[in-house]
Write a protein that holds these residues in place. Sequence first.
Motif, short mmCIF file in Angstrom:
data_model
loop_
_atom_site.label_atom_id
_atom_site.label_comp_id
_atom_site.label_asym_id
_atom_site.label_seq_id
_atom_site.Cartn_x
_atom_site.Cartn_y
_atom_site.Cartn_z
N GLY A 155 3.77 -83.83 -53.27
CA GLY A 155 4.11 -83.11 -54.65
C GLY A 155 2.97 -83.06 -55.64
O GLY A 155 3.57 -82.50 -56.74
N LEU A 156 1.99 -83.23 -55.43
CA LEU A 156 1.02 -83.36 -56.22
C LEU A 156 0.73 -81.85 -56.77
O LEU A 156 0.72 -80.93 -56.12
N ASP A 157 0.28 -81.64 -57.95
CA ASP A 157 -0.17 -80.38 -58.51
C ASP A 157 -1.09 -79.93 -57.69
O ASP A 157 -2.42 -80.64 -57.58
N PRO A 158 -1.21 -78.85 -57.02
CA PRO A 158 -2.13 -78.32 -56.43
C PRO A 158 -3.53 -77.97 -56.90
O PRO A 158 -4.44 -77.55 -56.14
N LYS A 159 -3.26 -78.20 -58.32
CA LYS A 159 -4.64 -77.72 -58.80
C LYS A 159 -5.35 -79.12 -58.92
O LYS A 159 -6.69 -79.02 -59.25
N ARG A 160 -4.96 -80.38 -58.60
CA ARG A 160 -5.80 -81.53 -58.72
C ARG A 160 -6.65 -81.50 -57.48
O ARG A 160 -6.27 -81.20 -56.31
N ARG A 161 -7.85 -82.17 -57.90
CA ARG A 161 -8.80 -82.08 -56.86
C ARG A 161 -8.67 -83.45 -56.13
O ARG A 161 -9.73 -84.56 -56.95
N PHE A 162 -8.16 -83.70 -55.33
CA PHE A 162 -8.16 -84.95 -54.59
C PHE A 162 -8.38 -84.79 -53.28
O PHE A 162 -8.84 -83.70 -52.66
N VAL A 163 -8.82 -85.95 -52.78
CA VAL A 163 -9.41 -86.20 -51.35
C VAL A 163 -8.28 -86.95 -50.73
O VAL A 163 -7.94 -88.13 -51.01
N LEU A 164 -7.94 -86.65 -49.42
CA LEU A 164 -6.99 -87.36 -48.34
C LEU A 164 -7.85 -88.26 -47.62
O LEU A 164 -8.64 -87.66 -46.77
N SER A 165 -7.59 -89.36 -47.54
CA SER A 165 -8.16 -90.53 -46.54
C SER A 165 -7.07 -91.49 -45.93
O SER A 165 -5.97 -91.50 -46.34
N GLY A 166 -7.51 -92.33 -45.08
CA GLY A 166 -6.56 -93.51 -44.79
C GLY A 166 -6.38 -93.43 -43.34
O GLY A 166 -5.13 -92.68 -43.15
N GLY A 167 -7.05 -93.90 -42.38
CA GLY A 167 -6.43 -93.73 -40.99
C GLY A 167 -6.47 -92.37 -40.42
O GLY A 167 -5.76 -92.42 -39.41
N LEU A 168 -7.10 -91.36 -40.75
CA LEU A 168 -7.21 -90.13 -40.21
C LEU A 168 -7.90 -90.01 -38.92
O LEU A 168 -8.93 -91.02 -38.89
N THR A 169 -7.48 -89.33 -38.01
CA THR A 169 -8.02 -89.21 -36.77
C THR A 169 -8.23 -87.65 -36.55
O THR A 169 -7.50 -86.71 -37.06
N PRO A 170 -8.78 -87.29 -35.47
CA PRO A 170 -8.74 -86.05 -34.98
C PRO A 170 -7.31 -85.52 -34.55
O PRO A 170 -7.01 -84.43 -34.89
N GLU A 171 -6.58 -86.37 -34.11
CA GLU A 171 -5.24 -85.87 -34.00
C GLU A 171 -4.20 -85.90 -34.95
O GLU A 171 -3.14 -85.05 -35.11
N THR A 172 -4.36 -86.70 -36.04
CA THR A 172 -3.61 -86.55 -37.15
C THR A 172 -4.03 -85.81 -38.52
O THR A 172 -3.24 -85.62 -39.53
N VAL A 173 -5.48 -85.26 -38.49
CA VAL A 173 -5.81 -84.71 -39.49
C VAL A 173 -5.08 -83.40 -39.72
O VAL A 173 -4.75 -83.20 -40.95
N GLY A 174 -5.00 -82.80 -38.79
CA GLY A 174 -4.20 -81.33 -39.04
C GLY A 174 -2.70 -81.53 -39.55
O GLY A 174 -2.40 -80.95 -40.74
N PRO A 175 -1.90 -82.53 -39.05
CA PRO A 175 -0.50 -82.87 -39.71
C PRO A 175 -0.69 -83.20 -40.98
O PRO A 175 0.02 -82.95 -41.93
N ALA A 176 -1.58 -84.00 -41.54
CA ALA A 176 -1.76 -84.74 -42.73
C ALA A 176 -2.18 -83.60 -43.77
O ALA A 176 -1.84 -83.34 -44.87
N VAL A 177 -3.21 -82.71 -43.55
CA VAL A 177 -3.37 -81.42 -44.14
C VAL A 177 -2.30 -80.70 -44.57
O VAL A 177 -2.14 -80.22 -45.70
N ARG A 178 -1.46 -80.36 -43.45
CA ARG A 178 -0.42 -79.47 -43.64
C ARG A 178 0.79 -80.19 -44.61
O ARG A 178 1.39 -79.35 -45.37
N ALA A 179 0.71 -81.52 -44.54
CA ALA A 179 1.90 -82.16 -45.07
C ALA A 179 1.53 -82.29 -46.77
O ALA A 179 2.42 -82.19 -47.55
N THR A 180 0.03 -82.40 -47.00
CA THR A 180 -0.29 -82.66 -48.26
C THR A 180 -1.04 -81.63 -49.00
O THR A 180 -1.16 -81.51 -50.14
N ARG A 181 -1.53 -80.43 -48.44
CA ARG A 181 -2.22 -79.44 -48.75
C ARG A 181 -3.36 -80.04 -49.31
O ARG A 181 -3.94 -79.47 -50.79
#
Length: 213
Positions: A155-181
């Motif tokens: 639910g973060l403001d999409p204008k926020r410039r953030f970086v997603l990290s933490g246990g990402l893999t080639p298999e999980t990065v797609g779902p993670a990006v779609r979940a968090t934008r």
Amino acid sequence: MSIEVKICGLSTEATLDAALDAGADLVGFVSFPKSPRHVAPEQAAALAERARGKARVTLLTVDADDALLADLVSAVAPDILQLHGAESVQRIKRLRTLYGREIWRAVPVSTADDVAAADPYWDVADRVLFDAKPPKGAVLPGGNGVAFDWDLIAGLDPKRRFVLSGGLTPETVGPAVRATRAPAVDVSSGVESAPGVKEPELIAAFVRAARSA
């Protein structure tokens, strides 16, 4: 705008080249002796020079003092300082004044309160990097191969410039990006066969998966 992809914890020419060939936007080098991904200043400097002009260079430190940071910045000339310790708002302001470089502040997350703890940093850091809170007893602030609940930052403001990290893999990065934008993702252990041992095939697969998300 395409998602930005950072490969962190690189320590060899071969794996750096793999990240560059895969099209990574950013490459990261770790200066933290407790980490299996630690590289000495002269090694980081040589790798950074190899990456210059092909990807932005990030230098990760953990509560480094002024003397150490001065030596590292002089040797490596990073584009970005990534802070993974307990650096305060005041400390970030001081480092920005001293070095005039982009600064990312890592925030460890396991609960909604942890996400709220990032609030003071939005106005002083160029980006907030959300990483999983280390497991109990862990000696590393990041690179532990664990993820956090992505819904916490959905639910973060999409204008926020953030970086997603933490246990990402080639298999999980797609779902993670779609979940968090997330506008940017950062991986280290998720493209390794052992702590500190990056695999070119996994690096390429991660970049492809992130881009396709």
